[in-house]
Write a protein that holds these residues in place. Structure first.
Motif, PDB file in Angstrom:
ATOM      1  N   SER A   4       0.821  -1.207   0.000  1.00  0.00           N
ATOM      2  CA  SER A   4       0.000   0.000   0.000  1.00  0.00           C
ATOM      3  C   SER A   4       0.856   1.259   0.000  1.00  0.00           C
ATOM      4  CB  SER A   4      -0.945  -0.002   1.200  1.00  0.00           C
ATOM      5  OG  SER A   4      -0.225  -0.052   2.419  1.00  0.00           O
ATOM      6  N   SER A   5       2.036   1.202   0.636  1.00  0.00           N
ATOM      7  CA  SER A   5       2.942   2.351   0.623  1.00  0.00           C
ATOM      8  C   SER A   5       3.504   2.587  -0.776  1.00  0.00           C
ATOM      9  CB  SER A   5       4.089   2.128   1.616  1.00  0.00           C
ATOM     10  OG  SER A   5       3.600   2.040   2.937  1.00  0.00           O
ATOM     11  N   ILE A   6       3.831   1.512  -1.474  1.00  0.00           N
ATOM     12  CA  ILE A   6       4.305   1.638  -2.854  1.00  0.00           C
ATOM     13  C   ILE A   6       3.208   2.234  -3.729  1.00  0.00           C
ATOM     14  CG2 ILE A   6       5.047   0.347  -4.894  1.00  0.00           C
ATOM     15  CD1 ILE A   6       6.349  -1.668  -2.963  1.00  0.00           C
ATOM     16  N   ALA A   7       1.988   1.717  -3.556  1.00  0.00           N
ATOM     17  CA  ALA A   7       0.860   2.238  -4.337  1.00  0.00           C
ATOM     18  C   ALA A   7       0.620   3.706  -4.021  1.00  0.00           C
ATOM     19  CB  ALA A   7      -0.392   1.423  -4.050  1.00  0.00           C
ATOM     20  N   LYS A   8       0.736   4.082  -2.758  1.00  0.00           N
ATOM     21  CA  LYS A   8       0.530   5.479  -2.355  1.00  0.00           C
ATOM     22  C   LYS A   8       1.544   6.392  -3.025  1.00  0.00           C
ATOM     23  CE  LYS A   8       0.361   8.473   1.722  1.00  0.00           C
ATOM     24  NZ  LYS A   8       0.471   8.509   3.219  1.00  0.00           N
ATOM     25  N   ASP A   9       2.814   5.977  -3.044  1.00  0.00           N
ATOM     26  CA  ASP A   9       3.865   6.793  -3.681  1.00  0.00           C
ATOM     27  C   ASP A   9       3.606   6.945  -5.180  1.00  0.00           C
ATOM     28  OD1 ASP A   9       5.079   7.063  -1.260  1.00  0.00           O
ATOM     29  OD2 ASP A   9       6.748   5.689  -1.700  1.00  0.00           O
ATOM     30  N   LEU A  10       3.290   5.840  -5.848  1.00  0.00           N
ATOM     31  CA  LEU A  10       3.051   5.893  -7.291  1.00  0.00           C
ATOM     32  C   LEU A  10       1.800   6.700  -7.611  1.00  0.00           C
ATOM     33  CD1 LEU A  10       3.908   2.204  -8.277  1.00  0.00           C
ATOM     34  CD2 LEU A  10       5.271   4.256  -8.748  1.00  0.00           C
ATOM     35  N   TYR A  19       4.211  10.910 -13.662  1.00  0.00           N
ATOM     36  CA  TYR A  19       3.836   9.906 -14.660  1.00  0.00           C
ATOM     37  C   TYR A  19       2.548  10.375 -15.309  1.00  0.00           C
ATOM     38  CZ  TYR A  19       7.215   6.868 -12.333  1.00  0.00           C
ATOM     39  OH  TYR A  19       8.357   6.339 -11.803  1.00  0.00           O
ATOM     40  N   LYS A  20       2.598  10.598 -16.608  1.00  0.00           N
ATOM     41  CA  LYS A  20       1.442  11.120 -17.342  1.00  0.00           C
ATOM     42  C   LYS A  20       0.675   9.982 -18.018  1.00  0.00           C
ATOM     43  CE  LYS A  20       3.524  15.638 -18.228  1.00  0.00           C
ATOM     44  NZ  LYS A  20       4.600  15.433 -17.220  1.00  0.00           N
ATOM     45  N   PRO A  21      -0.569  10.257 -18.458  1.00  0.00           N
ATOM     46  CA  PRO A  21      -1.327   9.221 -19.169  1.00  0.00           C
ATOM     47  C   PRO A  21      -0.511   8.614 -20.311  1.00  0.00           C
ATOM     48  CG  PRO A  21      -2.744  11.067 -18.694  1.00  0.00           C
ATOM     49  CD  PRO A  21      -1.363  11.494 -18.296  1.00  0.00           C
ATOM     50  N   GLY A  22      -0.447   7.303 -20.319  1.00  0.00           N
ATOM     51  CA  GLY A  22       0.308   6.601 -21.350  1.00  0.00           C
ATOM     52  C   GLY A  22       1.722   6.246 -20.936  1.00  0.00           C
ATOM     53  N   THR A  55      -4.402   2.488 -13.733  1.00  0.00           N
ATOM     54  CA  THR A  55      -3.437   1.929 -14.664  1.00  0.00           C
ATOM     55  C   THR A  55      -4.051   0.798 -15.477  1.00  0.00           C
ATOM     56  OG1 THR A  55      -2.608   0.287 -13.076  1.00  0.00           O
ATOM     57  CG2 THR A  55      -1.542   2.457 -13.080  1.00  0.00           C
ATOM     58  N   VAL A  56      -3.381   0.448 -16.545  1.00  0.00           N
ATOM     59  CA  VAL A  56      -3.741  -0.719 -17.341  1.00  0.00           C
ATOM     60  C   VAL A  56      -2.478  -1.544 -17.571  1.00  0.00           C
ATOM     61  CG1 VAL A  56      -5.704   0.343 -18.514  1.00  0.00           C
ATOM     62  CG2 VAL A  56      -3.431   0.572 -19.503  1.00  0.00           C
ATOM     63  N   THR A  57      -2.646  -2.838 -17.682  1.00  0.00           N
ATOM     64  CA  THR A  57      -1.525  -3.733 -17.931  1.00  0.00           C
ATOM     65  C   THR A  57      -1.544  -4.184 -19.379  1.00  0.00           C
ATOM     66  OG1 THR A  57      -1.551  -4.540 -15.653  1.00  0.00           O
ATOM     67  CG2 THR A  57      -0.427  -5.910 -17.282  1.00  0.00           C
ATOM     68  N   ARG A  58      -0.428  -4.027 -20.041  1.00  0.00           N
ATOM     69  CA  ARG A  58      -0.269  -4.526 -21.401  1.00  0.00           C
ATOM     70  C   ARG A  58       0.702  -5.684 -21.334  1.00  0.00           C
ATOM     71  NH1 ARG A  58       0.779   1.494 -23.892  1.00  0.00           N
ATOM     72  NH2 ARG A  58      -1.251   2.378 -23.285  1.00  0.00           N
ATOM     73  N   HIS A  59       0.172  -6.856 -21.560  1.00  0.00           N
ATOM     74  CA  HIS A  59       0.964  -8.067 -21.392  1.00  0.00           C
ATOM     75  C   HIS A  59       2.208  -8.025 -22.270  1.00  0.00           C
ATOM     76  CE1 HIS A  59      -2.006  -9.880 -18.821  1.00  0.00           C
ATOM     77  NE2 HIS A  59      -2.959  -9.625 -19.699  1.00  0.00           N
ATOM     78  N   VAL A  63       3.083  -1.981 -17.047  1.00  0.00           N
ATOM     79  CA  VAL A  63       1.937  -1.287 -16.476  1.00  0.00           C
ATOM     80  C   VAL A  63       2.020   0.187 -16.873  1.00  0.00           C
ATOM     81  CG1 VAL A  63       0.742  -0.645 -14.352  1.00  0.00           C
ATOM     82  CG2 VAL A  63       1.833  -2.892 -14.541  1.00  0.00           C
ATOM     83  N   PHE A  64       0.911   0.725 -17.387  1.00  0.00           N
ATOM     84  CA  PHE A  64       0.896   2.084 -17.913  1.00  0.00           C
ATOM     85  C   PHE A  64      -0.201   2.899 -17.236  1.00  0.00           C
ATOM     86  CE2 PHE A  64       2.863  -0.568 -21.010  1.00  0.00           C
ATOM     87  CZ  PHE A  64       3.828   0.208 -21.631  1.00  0.00           C
ATOM     88  N   VAL A  65       0.037   4.213 -17.107  1.00  0.00           N
ATOM     89  CA  VAL A  65      -0.962   5.120 -16.565  1.00  0.00           C
ATOM     90  C   VAL A  65      -2.121   5.192 -17.541  1.00  0.00           C
ATOM     91  CG1 VAL A  65      -1.467   7.460 -15.771  1.00  0.00           C
ATOM     92  CG2 VAL A  65       0.799   6.456 -15.366  1.00  0.00           C
TER      93      VAL A  65
END
Length: 240
Positions: A4-10, A19-22, A55-59, A63-65
């Protein structure tokens, strides 16, 4: 260091525009090195952002914004030639095409539609089911119910309904909608909706339930519309 700390920072860096869209987020290996955590902790941190719809994951790529460029679903509507306000979505500007999935001239309505239209038990409706698609991505699924006493035997009960759609045909039949009532709820999608609209994990849907009413105060159409919440913005205008 927790996931959760990693997620909070990101999350903070996404909101700050670092980190911008894309943009691609750091990989699991990079997060492991930065935070000194195990792979599962790094993976869980990234997964939390995905579950939030950020985010979305592209296999095979990472992982992208997630980019959010909403299609405006304007329930304030636009004026027709005689100033009737009609809820509208500009499908051309949004790059959408509409597919008619099914038209049933006469059938029993759902209980939801029967109540909205004020129909007695046993009274049938004409049902039109459609899908709005951008490229290959389905974005909106809608089902409309019109009393069969109005629609049966007319273009409304045919696959090709003609220019102007249902509202134009209702006007020709003497049942032009002059008032609309809408209820909107946000909820998580069903499994069927996830599959039909190819919804990203962590994304809610917007469900619009609209009743069109003619000048005699009679409900002439009930629509149940489900929109991918990651793709649409609803717009309403109000007089002070």
């Amino acid at each position: 260091m927790t996931a959760s700390s990693i997620a909070k920072d990101l999350r903070a860096e996404i909101r700050a525009g670092t980190y911008k869209p894309g943009d691609r987020l750091p990989s699991e290996a990079a997060l492991m090195a930065t935070y000194g955590v195990a792979r599962m902790t790094a993976r869980h941190g990234l997964s939390m952002l995905k579950d939030e719809g950020l985010t979305v994951t592209r296999h095979g790529s990472g992982v992208f914004v997630r980019a959010f460029e909403p299609i405006v679903f304007d329930s304030t509507g636009k004026k027709s030639d005689d100033s009737t306000i009609i809820p509208v979505m500009d499908e051309t500007d949004a790059g959408l095409t509409v597919r008619t999935l099914a038209v049933t001239p006469e059938e029993e309505p759902t209980e939801e539609a029967r109540v909205a239209l004020g129909l007695d038990e046993g009274v049938q409706v004409t049902t039109r089911e459609r899908l709005h698609v951008r490229g290959r991505k389905p974005l909106l699924h809608g089902v409309s119910y019109i009393p069969a006493s109005i629609a049966a035997g007319t273009p409304i009960a045919q696959d090709e309904i003609g220019a102007g759609g249902t509202y134009a045909r209702l006007k020709e039949l003497g049942h032009e909608p002059v008032k609309f009532h809408e209820d909107v709820v946000a909820r998580m999608p069903t499994i069927e909706e996830i599959e039909a609209l190819r919804i990203e994990p962590g994304t809610a849907v917007l469900q619009v339930m609209r009743t069109a009413i003619d000048s005699d105060g009679k409900p002439v159409e009930y629509s149940r519309i489900v929109l991918d919440g990651g793709e649409f913005m609803l717009r309403y205008d109000f007089d002070a």
